[in-house]
Design a protein around this motif. Sequence first.
Motif, PDB file in Angstrom:
ATOM      1  N   UNK A  30      17.927  -5.133   3.550  1.00 58.37           N
ATOM      2  CA  UNK A  30      17.501  -6.342   4.265  1.00 58.37           C
ATOM      3  C   UNK A  30      17.162  -7.432   3.254  1.00 58.37           C
ATOM      4  N   UNK A  31      17.643  -8.666   3.482  1.00 56.57           N
ATOM      5  CA  UNK A  31      17.461  -9.728   2.492  1.00 56.57           C
ATOM      6  C   UNK A  31      16.018 -10.221   2.390  1.00 56.57           C
ATOM      7  N   UNK A  32      15.702 -10.792   1.237  1.00 54.33           N
ATOM      8  CA  UNK A  32      14.405 -11.443   0.997  1.00 54.33           C
ATOM      9  C   UNK A  32      13.196 -10.528   1.129  1.00 54.33           C
ATOM     10  N   UNK A  33      13.382  -9.250   0.926  1.00 56.31           N
ATOM     11  CA  UNK A  33      12.231  -8.347   0.945  1.00 56.31           C
ATOM     12  C   UNK A  33      11.864  -7.973  -0.469  1.00 56.31           C
ATOM     13  N   UNK A  65       4.383  -9.750  -2.212  1.00 60.11           N
ATOM     14  CA  UNK A  65       4.167  -8.822  -1.087  1.00 60.11           C
ATOM     15  C   UNK A  65       4.821  -9.419   0.159  1.00 60.11           C
ATOM     16  N   UNK A  66       5.878  -8.750   0.628  1.00 62.22           N
ATOM     17  CA  UNK A  66       6.621  -9.276   1.777  1.00 62.22           C
ATOM     18  C   UNK A  66       5.996  -8.856   3.101  1.00 62.22           C
ATOM     19  N   UNK A 101      16.803 -16.979  -3.715  1.00 59.89           N
ATOM     20  CA  UNK A 101      15.407 -16.894  -3.273  1.00 59.89           C
ATOM     21  C   UNK A 101      14.543 -16.260  -4.368  1.00 59.89           C
ATOM     22  N   UNK A 102      15.116 -15.306  -5.089  1.00 61.34           N
ATOM     23  CA  UNK A 102      14.375 -14.700  -6.192  1.00 61.34           C
ATOM     24  C   UNK A 102      14.185 -15.700  -7.336  1.00 61.34           C
ATOM     25  N   UNK A 103      15.200 -16.516  -7.571  1.00 61.83           N
ATOM     26  CA  UNK A 103      15.085 -17.515  -8.640  1.00 61.83           C
ATOM     27  C   UNK A 103      14.030 -18.564  -8.298  1.00 61.83           C
ATOM     28  N   UNK A 136      11.442   1.820   5.672  1.00 56.46           N
ATOM     29  CA  UNK A 136      12.355   2.487   4.737  1.00 56.46           C
ATOM     30  C   UNK A 136      13.806   2.206   5.120  1.00 56.46           C
ATOM     31  N   UNK A 137      14.110   2.282   6.425  1.00 55.55           N
ATOM     32  CA  UNK A 137      15.480   1.999   6.887  1.00 55.55           C
ATOM     33  C   UNK A 137      15.897   0.582   6.479  1.00 55.55           C
ATOM     34  N   UNK A 138      14.990  -0.377   6.760  1.00 52.37           N
ATOM     35  CA  UNK A 138      15.282  -1.777   6.456  1.00 52.37           C
ATOM     36  C   UNK A 138      15.544  -1.975   4.965  1.00 52.37           C
TER      37      UNK A 138
END
Length: 343
Positions: free
Chosen positions: A333-336, A313-314, A201-203, A326-328
Motif C-alpha cells: 500500500x502506498x505512502x505507508x 508514523x503512518x 512522497x518519501x523525498x 500486515x496484509x496492507x
Amino acid sequence: MKALLLEAYKQLKVTEMSEPTLGPEDLLVRVKACGICGSDIHGFDGSTGRRVPPLIMGHEAAGVVAKTGERVTQFRPGQRVTFDSTVYCGKCHFCRRGEVNLCDHREVLGVSPGEYRRHGAFAEYVAVPQHITHPLPDALSFEDAAMIEAVSVAVHAVTLTPVKLGDTAVVVGSGMIGLLAIQALRLAGAARIIAVDLDESRLRLAAQLGAEVSLNSKQRDVTRAVRDCTSGRGADVAVEAVGNSAALGTALASLRKGGALTLIGNLAPRVELPLQSVVTRQIRLQGSCASAGEYPVCIDLLARKAIQVGPLISAVAPLAEGPAWFERLYNGAPNLMKVILQP
Ligand SMILES: [Zn+2]
Ligand SMILES: [Zn+2]
C-alpha cells in the motif's frame, strides 16, 4: 493474554495464548506499542526463513513492567520501558568488546530462524531480560518509544561513518532508516545532506527532515547532480539504505575520492560491486548491523525531539487490526511508513 500469532506463513490471527514464563533475570512487560518492521513483512510470507511459525513477531516495542524475575534488581513494576531487539549474552568475546550486536549467541525478539524461537511483542505481554531493557522518560510516548529500535539502527550506522563537520552526505533510500539516517547525519555534523529515492512522497519527507537536496533517481542523473553541488568532487560520505545493485552503484558513484560508504540495506543477498572504482578511488566500505549501545542516546534524542519520528508514523491501530495492516503492508500500500499496533 491476547497475541497476534503467525500460525502459518501469511496467516496471522489474534488469539488467546498463555503468558510468557519469566526467567530470574527477566521482566514481564505489558506491551503498549509495537511497530511493524519491514523484516516482519518479509518474514511473514516465509521468504527470509527467519519467522518460522508458530511465532509472535514484534521487536520494536515499549510498555510498562508488570512483573519482575527473582534476580531483577534494576527495575520495578509500573516502570515505563523499552528494550533492544537484540538479546545478547553479555559474556562472549564480542559482547565483552562492547560489540553486542555481533554477539556469538545473539537472538532477536520476535524471530524464529530455526535455531531458536523468541516470541515478540505483538501481544499483551512479552518477557525480556533486564540487561537489554531501558527506562523511558515521561516525555516520551509509547508510540514514539516504539521507534527507538529503528532510530538506533540509523544512529549506529552514522556512528560508524567518518562524517566531519561541514561534510556533504548522500543517503540512498529515503525509507524509514534512510529518513532517520538523514537526521542522525545532520546531528553528526553533515552540513549538506542529499537524499535519493524513487518515490516523491518519501523525498518530500526527506526534505522536511533535513535533506537540503532531494533527487529522484528515476528522473535525475544522481551522480551529476551530486557533483554539481560539490565542486565536481562528489560527496564525502554516503549511506546506502536500500540494499541492491542499483542503489549501491548510485551511492558509490556519488562519492568523492577517498570517501566512505556505510551499508545498512541488505535486500539482496548479493550485489554487483564496481571493484576498480572502489579500489582506485580508495573508497571505504563499512557494513552496519543493528545497534550496539546506542539506546540511551537515542532515547534522549527522541525525548528532546532532536530526532523526529512523528512524521514517520503512518498509523496507530489496535492489535485486533494487526492482520489487516500486515496484509496492507505486504501488498505494498502506498505512502505507508511505520504502522504501530497497540496490544
Ligand atoms: Zn526492525
Ligand atoms: Zn555475546
